[in-house]
Write a protein that holds these residues in place. Structure first.
Motif, PDB file in Angstrom:
ATOM      1  N   PHE A   1       0.837  -1.201   0.000  1.00 58.54           N
ATOM      2  CA  PHE A   1       0.000   0.000   0.000  1.00 58.54           C
ATOM      3  C   PHE A   1       0.875   1.256   0.000  1.00 58.54           C
ATOM      4  N   ALA A   2       1.917   1.255   0.843  1.00 56.11           N
ATOM      5  CA  ALA A   2       2.814   2.413   0.901  1.00 56.11           C
ATOM      6  C   ALA A   2       3.537   2.622  -0.427  1.00 56.11           C
ATOM      7  N   ALA A   3       3.930   1.531  -1.075  1.00 61.16           N
ATOM      8  CA  ALA A   3       4.641   1.623  -2.355  1.00 61.16           C
ATOM      9  C   ALA A   3       3.769   2.216  -3.447  1.00 61.16           C
ATOM     10  N   GLY A   4       2.456   2.118  -3.308  1.00 64.08           N
ATOM     11  CA  GLY A   4       1.559   2.644  -4.336  1.00 64.08           C
ATOM     12  C   GLY A   4       1.274   4.125  -4.228  1.00 64.08           C
ATOM     13  N   MET A   5       1.608   4.747  -3.097  1.00 61.96           N
ATOM     14  CA  MET A   5       1.227   6.142  -2.867  1.00 61.96           C
ATOM     15  C   MET A   5       1.827   7.101  -3.898  1.00 61.96           C
ATOM     16  N   LEU A   6       3.151   7.147  -3.981  1.00 63.27           N
ATOM     17  CA  LEU A   6       3.808   8.096  -4.891  1.00 63.27           C
ATOM     18  C   LEU A   6       3.512   7.775  -6.359  1.00 63.27           C
ATOM     19  N   PRO A   7       3.549   6.490  -6.793  1.00 61.18           N
ATOM     20  CA  PRO A   7       3.161   6.190  -8.174  1.00 61.18           C
ATOM     21  C   PRO A   7       1.738   6.632  -8.506  1.00 61.18           C
ATOM     22  N   GLY A   8       0.815   6.461  -7.548  1.00 62.05           N
ATOM     23  CA  GLY A   8      -0.560   6.905  -7.785  1.00 62.05           C
ATOM     24  C   GLY A   8      -0.647   8.407  -7.977  1.00 62.05           C
ATOM     25  N   LEU A   9       0.089   9.152  -7.147  1.00 55.30           N
ATOM     26  CA  LEU A   9       0.105  10.615  -7.300  1.00 55.30           C
ATOM     27  C   LEU A   9       0.743  11.021  -8.627  1.00 55.30           C
TER      28      LEU A   9
ATOM     29  N   SER B   1       0.213  13.195 -14.091  1.00 55.80           N
ATOM     30  CA  SER B   1       0.411  13.064 -15.544  1.00 55.80           C
ATOM     31  C   SER B   1      -0.903  13.268 -16.295  1.00 55.80           C
ATOM     32  N   MET B   2      -2.008  12.766 -15.725  1.00 57.87           N
ATOM     33  CA  MET B   2      -3.298  12.945 -16.401  1.00 57.87           C
ATOM     34  C   MET B   2      -3.815  14.377 -16.267  1.00 57.87           C
ATOM     35  N   ALA B   3      -3.502  15.038 -15.149  1.00 57.66           N
ATOM     36  CA  ALA B   3      -3.887  16.439 -15.000  1.00 57.66           C
ATOM     37  C   ALA B   3      -3.153  17.307 -16.024  1.00 57.66           C
ATOM     38  N   VAL B   4      -1.874  17.021 -16.233  1.00 61.35           N
ATOM     39  CA  VAL B   4      -1.093  17.753 -17.244  1.00 61.35           C
ATOM     40  C   VAL B   4      -1.689  17.523 -18.626  1.00 61.35           C
ATOM     41  N   MET B   5      -2.016  16.275 -18.943  1.00 61.17           N
ATOM     42  CA  MET B   5      -2.599  15.974 -20.250  1.00 61.17           C
ATOM     43  C   MET B   5      -3.963  16.642 -20.405  1.00 61.17           C
TER      44      MET B   5
ATOM     45  N   TRP C   1      -6.526   7.935 -26.026  1.00 62.66           N
ATOM     46  CA  TRP C   1      -5.120   7.706 -26.360  1.00 62.66           C
ATOM     47  C   TRP C   1      -4.168   8.713 -25.705  1.00 62.66           C
ATOM     48  N   PRO C   2      -4.506  10.020 -25.642  1.00 63.10           N
ATOM     49  CA  PRO C   2      -3.588  10.944 -24.946  1.00 63.10           C
ATOM     50  C   PRO C   2      -3.371  10.562 -23.482  1.00 63.10           C
ATOM     51  N   PHE C   3      -4.410  10.045 -22.830  1.00 66.37           N
ATOM     52  CA  PHE C   3      -4.274   9.673 -21.420  1.00 66.37           C
ATOM     53  C   PHE C   3      -3.489   8.364 -21.260  1.00 66.37           C
ATOM     54  N   ILE C   4      -3.618   7.474 -22.228  1.00 69.66           N
ATOM     55  CA  ILE C   4      -2.782   6.273 -22.218  1.00 69.66           C
ATOM     56  C   ILE C   4      -1.319   6.672 -22.357  1.00 69.66           C
ATOM     57  N   LEU C   5      -1.043   7.644 -23.232  1.00 69.67           N
ATOM     58  CA  LEU C   5       0.323   8.142 -23.402  1.00 69.67           C
ATOM     59  C   LEU C   5       0.852   8.736 -22.092  1.00 69.67           C
ATOM     60  N   ALA C   6       0.010   9.523 -21.394  1.00 73.63           N
ATOM     61  CA  ALA C   6       0.418  10.120 -20.122  1.00 73.63           C
ATOM     62  C   ALA C   6       0.733   9.033 -19.091  1.00 73.63           C
ATOM     63  N   LEU C   7      -0.097   7.997 -19.047  1.00 72.28           N
ATOM     64  CA  LEU C   7       0.120   6.905 -18.097  1.00 72.28           C
ATOM     65  C   LEU C   7       1.362   6.092 -18.458  1.00 72.28           C
ATOM     66  N   MET C   8       1.665   5.992 -19.744  1.00 72.56           N
ATOM     67  CA  MET C   8       2.868   5.272 -20.160  1.00 72.56           C
ATOM     68  C   MET C   8       4.130   6.011 -19.701  1.00 72.56           C
ATOM     69  N   VAL C   9       4.101   7.343 -19.752  1.00 73.65           N
ATOM     70  CA  VAL C   9       5.231   8.131 -19.244  1.00 73.65           C
ATOM     71  C   VAL C   9       5.418   7.864 -17.751  1.00 73.65           C
ATOM     72  N   ALA C  10       4.292   7.849 -17.018  1.00 72.97           N
ATOM     73  CA  ALA C  10       4.362   7.551 -15.577  1.00 72.97           C
ATOM     74  C   ALA C  10       4.896   6.142 -15.342  1.00 72.97           C
ATOM     75  N   LEU C  11       4.470   5.192 -16.174  1.00 74.05           N
ATOM     76  CA  LEU C  11       4.925   3.802 -16.042  1.00 74.05           C
ATOM     77  C   LEU C  11       6.434   3.688 -16.242  1.00 74.05           C
ATOM     78  N   ILE C  12       6.974   4.434 -17.181  1.00 71.65           N
ATOM     79  CA  ILE C  12       8.424   4.411 -17.435  1.00 71.65           C
ATOM     80  C   ILE C  12       9.185   4.874 -16.195  1.00 71.65           C
ATOM     81  N   ILE C  13       8.706   5.963 -15.572  1.00 76.52           N
ATOM     82  CA  ILE C  13       9.367   6.472 -14.359  1.00 76.52           C
ATOM     83  C   ILE C  13       9.254   5.443 -13.232  1.00 76.52           C
ATOM     84  N   ILE C  14       8.064   4.864 -13.062  1.00 72.86           N
ATOM     85  CA  ILE C  14       7.836   3.869 -12.012  1.00 72.86           C
ATOM     86  C   ILE C  14       8.740   2.652 -12.212  1.00 72.86           C
ATOM     87  N   THR C  15       8.912   2.249 -13.473  1.00 70.02           N
ATOM     88  CA  THR C  15       9.695   1.052 -13.778  1.00 70.02           C
ATOM     89  C   THR C  15      11.190   1.255 -13.560  1.00 70.02           C
TER      90      THR C  15
END
Length: 431
Positions: free
Chosen positions: A174-182, A187-191, A400-414
């Motif tokens: 649960f703790a590990a999910g906090m920062l990735p969720g934010l 990323s979606m707010a920016v998009m 699709w723009p939001f999928i792109l935003a989430l993919m950017v977040a996924l790269i950072i998380i990974t």
């Protein structure tokens, strides 16, 4: 003659294509495997029952589902939306930002992307499409996308499932999910801001700052639920399973006594809905436990680990392959199936590569959430299409723009594991 394991896989696929649930398909395939191998079929029943009844953590799932259903029948969603509107509605594309923030808050209560999309989604979509401020397809797309944050921010039903198959701490997950969720929400707010500028979406009603304390006060009982949950877990007062029971009880108490928005009939419907959802998850878990016995008999995890070792992948290369695999699987399989069937096969390889299992858990859950908005399966796409009566093709075009935003977040998380593990380590995680 066809190998029994190959025949089992074919049978599971055929049954699933014909409309049987994945869980029942796996149970049927496992029984066929045991018979063909000459084993006692009762092994499957024994394995299934032991897996279900000896796992205390599983109790958290029906309780979190019930808590989400109670919140959806009460007026919590309305009050949370008004609070989010007062915070961010004043900016360009304001209702899109409200969508993001409300999903972020609601995710700290439900642990389910579907509950988020169904509960908050209906209200925010109506707000966005009223007077033609936003197209219905855009409202549906951003609602589906923001709902993916639900199982990343704690509490999280997928995190509980991952904890079961990986033997990791639910609290640390649960703790590990906090920062990735934010990060995903940001990323979606920016998009949304970029899309608002592009399509000239309006600024929402500007709530005077003097009204903010009153709006916050009215939403405070609902806003306290994540505080009680996380404070109880990380303060050592409650286990995650006990916290799930507290969440359901607290949601019921504030809905009945403070907001006075839940009748006995509403509560009865919530209980029925929770029972159906729990049964669906239970069948999937039972099927996965049974099929995992088959996988173990076939020694598949070690076989795959040895196969991957021949390619001499670096850690970065391995993570890229894993992400591509999970994204591809997410297009055709539901997240629960990926977590319960695919992940146990991959764990030995992950450990061999020296990848932290807590970090890997967040990667897996984020991938499965992106799968919920990726065609052709895209469960959240179908849910929001049903709410808006929009053709699924239009929603796919706008998501699709939001999928792109989430993919950017996924790269950072990974590729930045310290970002994911910062809070767990702060709380005492030694990994």
């Amino acid at each position: 003659m066809i190998d029994p394991f190959t025949l089992t896989l074919i049978l599971i696929a055929v049954l699933a294509i014909m409309g049987a649930s994945v869980g029942l398909s796996m149970i049927a395939g496992s029984f066929v495997y045991l018979i063909l191998k000459g084993f006692d079929p009762s092994i499957a029943s024994e394995t299934m029952l032991q897996g279900l009844f000896n796992n205390y953590t599983l109790l958290a799932i029906p309780l979190f589902i019930l808590a989400a259903d109670i919140m959806n029948i009460g007026s919590l969603a309305d009050r949370l939306l008004r609070f989010a509107q007062a915070l961010v509605g004043r900016y360009r594309g304001g209702l899109g930002h409200v969508n993001v923030v409300s999903s972020l808050i609601f995710s700290g209560m439900s642990g389910s992307a579907v509950a988020d999309a169904v509960g908050m989604g209906k209200i925010i979509i109506n707000m966005m499409t009223r007077d033609g401020k936003y197209t219905a397809s855009y409202a549906a797309a951003i609602t589906a996308a923001t709902a993916t944050v639900g199982p990343i921010i704690p509490p999280s039903i997928p995190m509980v499932l991952y904890a079961i198959v990986s033997d990791q701490s639910v609290g640390f997950l649960f703790a590990a999910g906090m920062l990735p969720g934010l990060l995903m929400a940001f990323s979606m707010a920016v998009m949304n801001y970029i899309m608002a500028r592009k399509h000239n979406f309006p600024v929402d009603e500007i709530v005077p700052l003097r009204e903010l304390p009153g709006i916050t006060w009215r939403a405070l009982p609902a806003l306290m639920l994540p505080v009680i949950l996380l404070g109880g877990i990380y303060g050592g007062i409650m286990t995650p399973t006990e916290a799930a029971a507290v969440a359901a009880f607290y949601a019921l108490i504030i809905s009945v006594t403070i907001y006075r928005s839940v009748s006995f009939q509403d509560f009865y419907k919530a209980l029925l809905g929770s029972a159906r959802s729990t049964a669906n998850v239970g069948i999937l878990v039972a099927g996965a436990i049974t099929f995992n016995y088959v996988i173990t008999r076939e020694n598949l995890p070690l076989t795959i680990a040895e196969m991957l070792s021949h390619y001499e992948l670096s850690r970065v290369g391995f993570l890229i392959v894993i992400n591509l695999l999970l994204l591809a699987l997410g297009m055709v399989l539901e997240g629960g199936a990926i977590l319960l069937i695919i992940v146990p096969i991959l764990i030995p390889s992950v450990q061999a590569m020296g990848i932290d299992l807590l970090h890997f858990g967040v990667i897996v859950v984020v991938n499965t959430m992106i799968g919920l908005i990726t065609p052709p399966y895209g469960l959240l796409l179908f849910i929001t299409a049903n709410i808006t009566n929009q053709p699924i093709g239009r929603i796919i075009r706008d998501i699709w723009p939001f999928i792109l935003a989430l993919m950017v977040a996924l790269i950072i998380i990974t590729f930045v594991p310290d970002f994911v593990l910062f809070l767990p380590r702060l709380l005492g995680y030694q990994g």
